[in-house]
Design a protein around this motif. Structure first.
Motif, PDB file in Angstrom:
ATOM      1  N   VAL A  66     -66.571  49.118  29.231  1.00 48.78           N
ATOM      2  CA  VAL A  66     -66.764  50.151  28.210  1.00 48.78           C
ATOM      3  C   VAL A  66     -67.346  51.411  28.850  1.00 48.78           C
ATOM      4  N   HIS A 100     -60.962  56.927  34.177  1.00 52.20           N
ATOM      5  CA  HIS A 100     -61.248  58.245  34.746  1.00 52.20           C
ATOM      6  C   HIS A 100     -62.311  58.091  35.829  1.00 52.20           C
ATOM      7  N   PRO A 160     -64.856  53.556  21.146  1.00 56.71           N
ATOM      8  CA  PRO A 160     -64.165  52.516  21.884  1.00 56.71           C
ATOM      9  C   PRO A 160     -64.289  52.833  23.377  1.00 56.71           C
ATOM     10  N   PRO A 161     -64.087  51.901  24.258  1.00 55.58           N
ATOM     11  CA  PRO A 161     -63.634  50.523  24.042  1.00 55.58           C
ATOM     12  C   PRO A 161     -64.714  49.577  23.524  1.00 55.58           C
ATOM     13  N   VAL A 165     -57.075  51.930  28.144  1.00 56.02           N
ATOM     14  CA  VAL A 165     -56.554  52.706  29.260  1.00 56.02           C
ATOM     15  C   VAL A 165     -55.497  51.928  30.044  1.00 56.02           C
ATOM     16  N   ASP A 171     -56.435  56.111  25.783  1.00 57.98           N
ATOM     17  CA  ASP A 171     -57.585  56.746  26.413  1.00 57.98           C
ATOM     18  C   ASP A 171     -58.730  56.776  25.416  1.00 57.98           C
ATOM     19  N   SER A 172     -59.871  56.227  25.840  1.00 56.98           N
ATOM     20  CA  SER A 172     -60.999  56.190  24.915  1.00 56.98           C
ATOM     21  C   SER A 172     -61.498  57.597  24.595  1.00 56.98           C
ATOM     22  N   LEU A 173     -61.199  58.557  25.468  1.00 52.33           N
ATOM     23  CA  LEU A 173     -61.651  59.927  25.168  1.00 52.33           C
ATOM     24  C   LEU A 173     -60.948  60.499  23.952  1.00 52.33           C
ATOM     25  N   ILE A 228     -53.594  63.987  29.487  1.00 55.79           N
ATOM     26  CA  ILE A 228     -54.888  63.628  30.060  1.00 55.79           C
ATOM     27  C   ILE A 228     -54.977  62.151  30.422  1.00 55.79           C
ATOM     28  N   ALA A 229     -54.405  61.277  29.589  1.00 49.58           N
ATOM     29  CA  ALA A 229     -54.612  59.849  29.809  1.00 49.58           C
ATOM     30  C   ALA A 229     -53.978  59.414  31.124  1.00 49.58           C
ATOM     31  N   PRO A 230     -54.696  58.561  31.866  1.00 54.33           N
ATOM     32  CA  PRO A 230     -54.059  57.950  33.029  1.00 54.33           C
ATOM     33  C   PRO A 230     -52.974  57.005  32.497  1.00 54.33           C
TER      34      PRO A 230
END
Ligand code: HEM
Ligand SMILES: [Cu+2]
Lengths: 188, 827
Positions: A115, A134, B146-147, B238, B243-245, B680-682
């Motif tokens: 997390v 990231h 999240p996560p 991810v 993406d958690s962002l 943005i997401a990997p």
């Protein structure tokens, strides 16, 4: 910053208290020009411009910049431990303790295996999050050899309370010992 | 008809059914507003008790009061209840109760919708309360990142309570916002132009538009996270392209405006009460309105300041930092306008004024610490520490609770017809003020000393023992003060001590109703030509009671009022409201069944509940309208107006437009999420693409064309006296074609559980299909109405609503196809 804030609070308080001052009838006490444009618009504009300039300068100074002798380390968080790796020492990893040389800038590449967490060593730098997928890079530099307490500063469930780690900054000799793989000689 | 007979007649027309059972069928804003307020204060009490538990836990090191499992639930629920079940509903309740009175009218635009919103709030809140009592409450913090809140790390039902319960409750916020917007724009006293509107109405208008554009990102985020948890659609994982962002962006796109959604109504209260306390008028009315608008717009550009530590690029930090400090400017315009008002008048230290002073002291400090945390390097140190908790309470308690208490003491005599007898309020204020500042000033220092927020305990070596004990003692003083307020309100209700009419000598229209306002508010509607009608004409209440305004002669058993032109306030339409009905509570219960089915994972019930909602919604609109033309209706004062069934822009049209503003914001947030993941997401680009299909494009093209042309034909035909059914059938066919095209599109998309790409396409397509179904239902409904004789060339209002929805459904279908196919075509 605190002093300026205090001064503004006092100013506002004084203005409010003065509103109770009795005035001879018919005296005009400031119209829209003074209150809206003077105090409402111009005053904060000046204060904020100063503050913003200050913030940007400091922020600029804190930015990681290329320098000749930067050390790179990796930091991976998982509930509830940090693992640190050293690209200069392939295969080497330490759990819960990050070893760095004192007096040398270090770039910590921060990420997480589960997390969101946050890497925070209050005496060395601000915090930066470990976000899944990231890698965030934080520049730290310990001027003196010694031990610095770090914590994870993003809520991560039960176990968050005690989720801490340590940064050990080594004097040059100790650091050389650490680099040569001789951990026992490197004083904790 | 004399005043008493008129009062009796109107009361019979407007009252809810007698006894407590009447509450279940009431749609009158007087009842619904108070129901909202009572429930909101109940949650204030619950969340306040939780706050006391937090302070008890943190008072001493190594506290064994609650373990982390329970403690995490306590602080999460404290924040969640305060924000979603206390602050927003309290604002809604206050505005529902006050707005019609201030605007000089008899009710809000959609009485049944208001009641429906209340019951959604009631049932949704009950869901969360049950989770708290059973010890399975949400425990991921009020922003639920999240996560941690995903299925892997939170497998329990706790998180689902939050996502579903809050979304359910938010229905009430959206419906209230639509209702306020339309009411403020169109349901005012004749002659009340925008520039003569009470300042509170301006603030509520701005707030409502903010709710319509601020809440949808959160609703979308909750839907996506719940889809991930229930069906494995990986938006925030991810490993699978999520993406958690993304959650953080969606949450704070809501979360920052939320703070202003809470603050602006409170500022409206201050702008209303403060001039009265100083026996003068508000200084710089126009600039205050402009400042509120500026604040609202700016607040949508700041959300990233909650994410300064997530690794945002340097340029982004600088931009959002500058923008965040900028909000201080419109705020300071308001603060100095208020102080200037005090200078202009002769302020008196009455009880509401004390709370306004408490507001000033607290809010100004909160604003200044807010500017501090907008400075990035400072934020990097204090983020996620007790400093931020302290700051947010200075803003929320200072900027909201103090004004709310001022409002309570100011308007309570209006709502009860009684005056305060015991003088507990002054002591209570002192306790609250001192207690608050002790608690939270101390927490600033705890934060600067490194105490993180959300920790359940700490050790003596940390050195925070004394400061936390001080803070906890302050907390209990504060709680004591709040309990005294409660006691005083109860005494107020028990002790008969009649208040004089208009006891504060205010100028706004709510004081022109009888104290203990009758269900109909005004026996006749005033003609307004002053911002403070009551100051201009102190005799107004008596004249209105004598029926000298508009609609002074009750007409059958109809609940009547007037709708006016938006800008000038010239009367335009005659409005007939629906009466008491159980439909709102039943519809809310069936809506709740849908959420309950998802919560308990009995998924097959969910579609049944959806069908139930559709059936009830059909019934909802069916019971309105008439089968014969009414022509121009006399509304008194020598004026005759068309009724709302016989106009081109009926209330339903206005409501649809503003509902679609919220809907479009949700859709926009979804597109934002898609673009965000893509860039943005990997884990992007996705391993597998959708296969574009010419047939899908052609079918959708036909569908879009029909759903725009169909309603147009129907309107034209109806106006010309011929049957509109052909146009309506075209519209129905168009929606069917769009739905079919989107289903076909989804069949050619990659699996929604394999990668966030497929998941996003599914939600995009599903959104389009859902709207196609809604438009199809509307067209079918209108066909049935035409056949049952509810329309005529004059009774055209219902048909006028379809073009809006048809165009929206067609427009989003185009965008969805572009979003799905264009990236493939380009790569
Ligand atoms: C009645 C007096 C109140 C007291 C004594 C109080 C106390 C606290 C404390 C001690 C915390 C920090 C928990 C922690 O993270 O360590 C907290 C969190 C919070 N409070 Fe309050 N509070 C009060 C009123 C309010 C009000 C009126 C609001 C909003 C309208 C509010 C909103 C929040 C929120 C959003 C959080 C963050 C929860 C989280 O971290 O998930 N509180 N409160
Ligand atoms: Cu914010």
């Amino acid at each position: 910053m605190l002093a300026a804030a205090g001064a503004i609070v006092l100013l506002v308080a004084a203005l409010i208290v003065l509103a109770w001052r009795r005035q001879p009838a018919g005296a005009k006490r400031g119209g829209e020009r003074v209150w809206i444009f003077g105090l409402g618009l111009a005053f904060p504009a000046v204060v904020l411009a100063a503050l913003l300039g200050f913030g940007l300068v400091i922020g600029e100074r804190l930015m990681p910049r290329t320098a000749p002798d930067i050390l790179r380390v990796g930091a991976e968080a998982r509930r509830f431990a940090w693992t640190f790796t050293y690209p200069d020492l392939p295969g080497r990893r330490t759990d819960g303790v990050l070893h760095v040389p004192a007096g040398r800038p270090v770039d910590v590449a921060i990420t997480t295996a589960d997390v969101i967490h946050s890497f925070w060593v209050p005496r060395l730098a601000g915090k930066l999050d470990a976000v899944p997928g990231h890698v965030n890079v934080l520049r730290i530099e310990a001027e003196q050899p010694g031990t610095y307490q770090g914590v994870s500063a993003e809520f991560s469930g039960t176990g968050y309370d005690g989720f801490a780690f340590t940064v050990v900054a080594h004097a040059p000799d100790d650091w050389a010992a650490f680099m040569s793989g001789n951990e026992t000689e490197a004083r904790q | 008809m004399n005043a008493l007979a008129r009062h009796r007649r109107l009361t019979a027309i407007w009252s809810s059914r007698p006894g407590w059972k009447g509450l279940f069928s009431t749609v009158n804003h007087n009842d619904v507003g108070l129901m909202f307020l009572v429930t909101a204060f109940f949650y204030f009490f619950v969340a306040g008790v939780l706050a006391m538990l937090i302070r008890a836990q943190l008072a001493t090191p190594h506290s064994a009061f609650a373990g982390p499992e329970i403690y995490n639930q306590i602080f999460t629920m404290h924040g969640t209840l305060m924000m979603f079940l206390f602050a927003i509903p309290a604002i809604e309740g206050m505005a529902i109760y006050l707005l019609p009175k201030m605007l000089g009218t008899r009710d809000l635009a959609y009485p049944r919708l208001g009641a429906y919103g209340y019951w959604c709030y009631f049932f949704g809140g009950a869901m969360l309360l049950v989770s708290l009592l059973l010890g399975i409450a949400p425990d991921g913090g009020w922003f639920m990142y999240p996560p941690l809140t995903g299925k892997v790390y939170s497998p329990g039902i706790n998180t689902d309570f939050w996502l579903l319960g809050i979304t359910f409750v938010e229905i009430s916020a959206i419906s209230a916002a639509v209702e306020f917007t339309v009411s403020i724009l169109r349901y005012r006293a004749p002659g009340m132009s925008l520039s003569k509107m009470p300042i509170f109405a301006w603030y509520m208008l701005v707030t409502s538009l903010m709710i319509l554009t601020g809440f949808p990102p959160l609703i979308l985020g909750s839907i996506l996270l719940e889809l991930e948890r229930t069906f494995g659609l990986p938006f925030f994982q991810v490993e699978l392209g999520g993406d958690s962002l993304l959650w953080q962006h969606l949450f704070w796109l809501f979360g920052h405006p939320e703070v202003y959604i809470i603050f602006l109504p409170a500022a409206g209260v201050v702008s209303t009460i403060l001039p009265v306390m100083a026996s003068t008028t508000l200084l710089g009315y126009r600039y205050v309105v402009a400042a509120a608008v500026a604040l609202a717009i700016l607040s949508f550009g700041l959300w990233v300041h909650h994410m300064f530590t997530t690794g945002i690029p340097h340029m982004g930090l600088a931009f959002f930092s500058a923008a965040s400090t900028l909000v201080a400017v419109p705020t300071s315009v308001q603060v100095f306008a208020w102080i200037g008002t005090l200078w202009k008048g002769r302020p008196q230290l009455r009880l509401p004024m004390l709370h306004i002073l408490g507001f000033f002291a607290t809010f100004v400090i909160g604003g200044l610490t807010g500017v501090m945390v907008a400075v990035v390097p400072f934020d990097w140190q204090v983020h996620d520490t007790a400093f931020v908790t302290a700051h947010l309470h200075y803003v929320l308690f200072g900027g909201f609770v103090f004004p709310l208490l001022a409002a309570l003491y100011y308007w309570l005599p209006l709502a009860t017809g009684r005056a305060r007898f015991f003088r507990l309020g002054e002591v209570a204020f002192a306790l609250i003020f001192i207690g608050f500042h002790v608690t939270f000033l101390a927490m600033h220092f705890a934060g600067l000393m490194g105490q993180r927020r959300r920790i359940s305990t700490y050790s003596p070596e940390d050195g925070w023992t004394a400061i936390n004990l001080i803070s906890s003692i302050g907390g209990f003083i504060l709680a004591f003060g709040l309990v005294m307020v409660l006691i005083e309100v109860v005494l107020h209700l028990v002790v008969r001590h009649r208040a004089p009419r208009n006891l504060w000598r205010a100028g706004t229209l709510e004081w022109a109703t009888a104290m203990l306002p009758p269900a109909y508010n005004f026996a006749s509607l005033p003609e307004v030509d002053d911002r403070e009608p009551l100051r201009a004409d102190p005799d107004l209440p008596a004249r209105l009671a004598r029926g000298e305004g508009y609609l002074g002669e009750p007409n059958g058993m109809m609940r009547e009022t007037l709708a006016v032109d938006v800008a000038s306030g010239t009367p335009e339409h005659h409005v007939i409201y629906p009466g008491n009905t159980h439909l709102p509570i039943v519809l809310a219960a069936v809506t709740g069944l849908f959420f309950l089915a998802l919560l308990l994972k009995v998924l097959w019930v969910a579609p049944l509940a959806m069908i139930g909602v559709a059936v009830l919604a059909w019934r909802w609109v069916w019971v309105l309208g008439r089968r014969e033309d009414a022509g121009a209706v006399s509304v008194g004062c020598g004026l005759s107006l068309p009724t709302i069934a016989e106009v081109d822009r009926p209330p339903g049209w206005w409501g649809s437009v503003f509902l679609l503003v919220a809907d479009a914001t949700l859709f926009g947030s979804l597109l934002f999420g898609y673009a965000f993941l893509w860039t943005i997401a990997p884990g992007w680009p996705p391993p597998e693409w959708i296969a574009p299909s010419a047939i899908v494009v052609a079918l959708a093209g036909v569908g879009v064309a029909l759903s725009i042309i169909g309603p147009f034909f129907a309107t034209r035909a109806n106006a010309g006296g011929s049957n509109p059914a052909v146009g309506l059938a075209l519209s129905l066919a168009g929606s069917a074609a769009i739905a079919a095209a989107l289903v076909a599109m989804l069949m050619m998309a990659p699996s929604p559980t394999g990668h966030a790409y497929g998941a996003t396409l599914l939600v995009l397509g599903g959104y389009g299909i859902l709207h196609a179904i809604v438009v199809a239902l509307m067209a079918a409904f209108l066909i049935a109405r035409v056949r049952a004789g509810y329309t005529s060339p004059r009774r055209r209002a219902e048909i006028a609503i379809l073009p809006v929805w048809g165009a929206y459904g067609g427009g989003i279908a185009v965008v969805i196809l572009l979003a799905a196919y264009l990236p493939v075509a380009l790569s």
